[in-house]
Design a protein around this motif. Structure first.
Motif, PDB file in Angstrom:
ATOM      1  N   ALA A 146       0.696  -1.191  -0.096  1.00 55.65           N
ATOM      2  CA  ALA A 146      -0.032  -0.013   0.199  1.00 55.65           C
ATOM      3  C   ALA A 146       1.385   1.181   0.023  1.00 55.65           C
ATOM      4  O   ALA A 146       1.648   1.247   0.733  1.00 55.65           O
ATOM      5  CB  ALA A 146      -0.904  -0.023   0.972  1.00 55.65           C
ATOM      6  N   ARG A 147       0.575   2.080  -0.382  1.00 57.14           N
ATOM      7  CA  ARG A 147       1.120   3.087  -0.729  1.00 57.14           C
ATOM      8  C   ARG A 147      -0.115   4.555  -0.134  1.00 57.14           C
ATOM      9  O   ARG A 147      -0.973   4.466  -0.223  1.00 57.14           O
ATOM     10  CB  ARG A 147       1.295   4.144  -2.269  1.00 57.14           C
ATOM     11  CG  ARG A 147       2.718   2.959  -2.957  1.00 57.14           C
ATOM     12  CD  ARG A 147       2.777   3.363  -4.428  1.00 57.14           C
ATOM     13  NE  ARG A 147       3.965   3.330  -4.634  1.00 57.14           N
ATOM     14  CZ  ARG A 147       5.141   3.792  -3.820  1.00 57.14           C
ATOM     15  NH1 ARG A 147       5.707   4.463  -3.421  1.00 57.14           N
ATOM     16  NH2 ARG A 147       6.628   3.223  -4.763  1.00 57.14           N
ATOM     17  N   SER A 148       0.051   5.165   0.262  1.00 57.75           N
ATOM     18  CA  SER A 148      -0.596   6.637   1.457  1.00 57.75           C
ATOM     19  C   SER A 148       0.455   7.795   1.254  1.00 57.75           C
ATOM     20  O   SER A 148       1.657   7.823   1.405  1.00 57.75           O
ATOM     21  CB  SER A 148      -0.484   5.585   2.900  1.00 57.75           C
ATOM     22  OG  SER A 148       0.061   5.966   3.877  1.00 57.75           O
ATOM     23  N   VAL A 149      -0.961   8.913   1.031  1.00 63.23           N
ATOM     24  CA  VAL A 149      -0.134  10.490   1.841  1.00 63.23           C
ATOM     25  C   VAL A 149      -1.130  11.068   2.782  1.00 63.23           C
ATOM     26  O   VAL A 149      -2.338  10.357   2.868  1.00 63.23           O
ATOM     27  CB  VAL A 149      -0.358  11.108   0.183  1.00 63.23           C
ATOM     28  CG1 VAL A 149       0.280  12.703   0.189  1.00 63.23           C
ATOM     29  CG2 VAL A 149       0.680  10.709  -0.992  1.00 63.23           C
ATOM     30  N   TRP A 150       0.333  11.137   3.930  1.00 57.81           N
ATOM     31  CA  TRP A 150      -0.207  12.146   5.093  1.00 57.81           C
ATOM     32  C   TRP A 150      -0.263  13.720   4.961  1.00 57.81           C
ATOM     33  O   TRP A 150       0.848  14.384   4.524  1.00 57.81           O
ATOM     34  CB  TRP A 150      -0.008  11.330   6.038  1.00 57.81           C
ATOM     35  CG  TRP A 150      -0.784   9.818   5.835  1.00 57.81           C
ATOM     36  CD1 TRP A 150       0.386   9.229   5.380  1.00 57.81           C
ATOM     37  CD2 TRP A 150      -1.201   9.251   6.795  1.00 57.81           C
ATOM     38  NE1 TRP A 150      -0.963   7.986   6.044  1.00 57.81           N
ATOM     39  CE2 TRP A 150      -1.307   7.617   7.240  1.00 57.81           C
ATOM     40  CE3 TRP A 150      -2.313   9.827   8.211  1.00 57.81           C
ATOM     41  CZ2 TRP A 150      -2.244   7.045   7.898  1.00 57.81           C
ATOM     42  CZ3 TRP A 150      -3.035   8.736   8.843  1.00 57.81           C
ATOM     43  CH2 TRP A 150      -2.523   7.659   8.740  1.00 57.81           C
ATOM     44  N   ALA A 151      -0.736  14.316   5.870  1.00 59.10           N
ATOM     45  CA  ALA A 151      -0.717  15.625   5.628  1.00 59.10           C
ATOM     46  C   ALA A 151      -0.992  15.852   7.310  1.00 59.10           C
ATOM     47  O   ALA A 151      -1.877  15.448   7.572  1.00 59.10           O
ATOM     48  CB  ALA A 151      -1.883  16.279   5.043  1.00 59.10           C
ATOM     49  N   MET A 152      -0.378  16.994   7.924  1.00 60.96           N
ATOM     50  CA  MET A 152      -0.585  17.343   9.245  1.00 60.96           C
ATOM     51  C   MET A 152      -1.264  18.265   9.152  1.00 60.96           C
ATOM     52  O   MET A 152      -0.635  19.488   8.550  1.00 60.96           O
ATOM     53  CB  MET A 152       0.821  17.546  10.050  1.00 60.96           C
ATOM     54  CG  MET A 152       0.895  18.489  11.019  1.00 60.96           C
ATOM     55  SD  MET A 152       1.987  18.609  12.225  1.00 60.96           S
ATOM     56  CE  MET A 152       2.523  19.987  11.356  1.00 60.96           C
ATOM     57  N   ILE A 153      -2.586  18.408   9.700  1.00 62.20           N
ATOM     58  CA  ILE A 153      -3.707  19.691   9.895  1.00 62.20           C
ATOM     59  C   ILE A 153      -3.706  20.756  11.058  1.00 62.20           C
ATOM     60  O   ILE A 153      -3.225  20.156  12.153  1.00 62.20           O
ATOM     61  CB  ILE A 153      -4.554  19.752   8.943  1.00 62.20           C
ATOM     62  CG1 ILE A 153      -5.250  18.617  10.065  1.00 62.20           C
ATOM     63  CG2 ILE A 153      -4.149  18.920   7.931  1.00 62.20           C
ATOM     64  CD1 ILE A 153      -7.178  18.812   9.479  1.00 62.20           C
ATOM     65  N   SER A 154      -3.904  21.671  10.837  1.00 65.77           N
ATOM     66  CA  SER A 154      -3.857  22.295  11.961  1.00 65.77           C
ATOM     67  C   SER A 154      -5.710  22.047  13.148  1.00 65.77           C
ATOM     68  O   SER A 154      -6.567  22.187  12.148  1.00 65.77           O
ATOM     69  CB  SER A 154      -4.234  23.783  11.743  1.00 65.77           C
ATOM     70  OG  SER A 154      -4.777  24.791  12.691  1.00 65.77           O
ATOM     71  N   MET A 155      -5.675  21.941  14.331  1.00 63.47           N
ATOM     72  CA  MET A 155      -7.219  21.396  14.511  1.00 63.47           C
ATOM     73  C   MET A 155      -8.365  22.553  14.539  1.00 63.47           C
ATOM     74  O   MET A 155      -9.477  22.481  14.915  1.00 63.47           O
ATOM     75  CB  MET A 155      -6.824  20.685  15.879  1.00 63.47           C
ATOM     76  CG  MET A 155      -5.809  19.834  15.473  1.00 63.47           C
ATOM     77  SD  MET A 155      -5.981  18.879  17.496  1.00 63.47           S
ATOM     78  CE  MET A 155      -7.427  18.550  17.292  1.00 63.47           C
ATOM     79  N   GLU A 156      -7.512  23.687  15.045  1.00 56.64           N
ATOM     80  CA  GLU A 156      -8.339  25.185  14.261  1.00 56.64           C
ATOM     81  C   GLU A 156      -8.480  25.725  13.442  1.00 56.64           C
ATOM     82  O   GLU A 156      -9.453  26.328  13.422  1.00 56.64           O
ATOM     83  CB  GLU A 156      -7.524  25.946  15.412  1.00 56.64           C
ATOM     84  CG  GLU A 156      -6.842  25.990  16.859  1.00 56.64           C
ATOM     85  CD  GLU A 156      -5.942  27.014  17.207  1.00 56.64           C
ATOM     86  OE1 GLU A 156      -5.331  27.524  16.435  1.00 56.64           O
ATOM     87  OE2 GLU A 156      -5.801  26.595  18.305  1.00 56.64           O
ATOM     88  N   THR A 157      -7.202  25.791  12.184  1.00 58.90           N
ATOM     89  CA  THR A 157      -7.864  25.796  10.700  1.00 58.90           C
ATOM     90  C   THR A 157      -8.880  24.343   9.609  1.00 58.90           C
ATOM     91  O   THR A 157      -8.909  24.926   8.911  1.00 58.90           O
ATOM     92  CB  THR A 157      -7.122  26.607  10.439  1.00 58.90           C
ATOM     93  OG1 THR A 157      -6.007  26.007   9.812  1.00 58.90           O
ATOM     94  CG2 THR A 157      -6.618  27.904  11.324  1.00 58.90           C
ATOM     95  N   ARG A 158      -8.412  23.764  10.477  1.00 58.23           N
ATOM     96  CA  ARG A 158      -8.740  22.304   9.213  1.00 58.23           C
ATOM     97  C   ARG A 158      -7.617  22.711   7.936  1.00 58.23           C
ATOM     98  O   ARG A 158      -7.630  21.302   7.171  1.00 58.23           O
ATOM     99  CB  ARG A 158      -9.964  22.215   8.691  1.00 58.23           C
ATOM    100  CG  ARG A 158     -10.439  21.596  10.035  1.00 58.23           C
ATOM    101  CD  ARG A 158     -10.493  21.341  11.318  1.00 58.23           C
ATOM    102  NE  ARG A 158     -10.304  19.540  10.694  1.00 58.23           N
ATOM    103  CZ  ARG A 158      -9.716  18.672  11.610  1.00 58.23           C
ATOM    104  NH1 ARG A 158      -9.969  18.973  12.777  1.00 58.23           N
ATOM    105  NH2 ARG A 158     -10.338  17.815  11.399  1.00 58.23           N
TER     106      ARG A 158
END
Length: 248
Positions: free
Chosen positions: A109-121
């Motif tokens: 499997a291949r995946s792409v992840w992002a880290m996002i702000s919980m306040e601004t999304r």
């Protein structure tokens, strides 16, 4: 740091309540295991979701492509390896290998992840929180011999199904769980298809979050005998996800 420290390996058993009518592990359960392994691996190396939450960030899955030559059967042991292939400013590439009880690969499997702000999304800069430390876990030389998720485009048509999101669809981030989409998409196909064919490849790209009470429309276009492109639109307009399903 050597490759062994960069790669995490986690053991599982295909529980009888995690397999389908044919006794094979379901793609939804496998997807949950993949995401859990990603979480274990990140947490063990200091960039797990608990650490991110302390700084008001969280990980979100952006893309996932799974390709299997076989599935674990009920009661069989199997393991999943995971490693980080690349780290960019806003995204990270994470790969997986699924191994049977003998240690032979039966899927990747291949995946792409992002880290996002919980306040601004909105996506946040990975290096602001982690500095260069996260790059020390890159393992670019370990093979993952499947293609990345491709482009999916479904023409305008009537939806083949509609679904009102419910309590059991919502995760701790307050939106529809990533794996729930997989289950709903695979439910678009009749049981007879799963009797005659096996699910070989599944791709999903997440475009927008869905929430409790949203109405999801499922649009499907057959591209070849065994290949289908699917688009999920919420409340009749905005695309939530795009997916490709390939049988063999």
């Amino acid at each position: 740091m050597d490759a062994k420290e960069k790669v995490g390996r986690y053991e599982f058993v295909a529980e009888p309540f995690h397999v389908d009518f044919a006794g094979r592990l379901t793609m939804g359960v496998l997807g949950n295991h993949l995401l859990n392994c990603a979480g274990f691996h990140a947490a063990d190396r200091g960039f797990g979701i608990a650490v991110l939450n302390e700084n008001h960030y969280t990980w979100v899955l952006s893309r996932l492509a799974v390709e299997m030559t076989d599935m674990p059967r009920a009661y069989e042991k199997f393991s999943i390896e995971t490693w980080v292939e690349n780290v960019y400013r806003l995204f990270t590439d994470r790969n997986f290998a699924v191994l049977n009880a003998e240690g032979k690969p039966i899927g990747y499997a291949r995946s792409v992840w992002a880290m996002i702000s919980m306040e601004t999304r909105k996506p946040a800069d990975l290096f602001l929180l982690h500095g260069d430390e996260i790059t020390s876990y890159i393992c670019a030389d370990k093979p993952c011999p499947i293609a990345k998720a491709g482009r999916v485009k479904v023409g305008d048509a009537q939806p083949v199904a509609e679904y009102h999101t419910r309590y059991s669809d919502i995760d701790l981030n307050g939106h529809v769980n990533s794996i729930k989409y997989i289950e709903h998409i695979l439910d678009l196909f009749p049981l007879e298809m799963y009797r005659e064919k096996t699910l070989h490849r599944f791709e999903v790209a997440y475009a927008a979050e869905s929430h409790y009470g949203d109405v999801l429309g499922f649009y499907r276009e057959q591209k070849s005998e065994n290949e289908y492109d699917i688009e999920v639109r919420k409340n009749g307009t905005e695309t939530a996800i795009r997916s490709k399903v390939v049988f063999e």
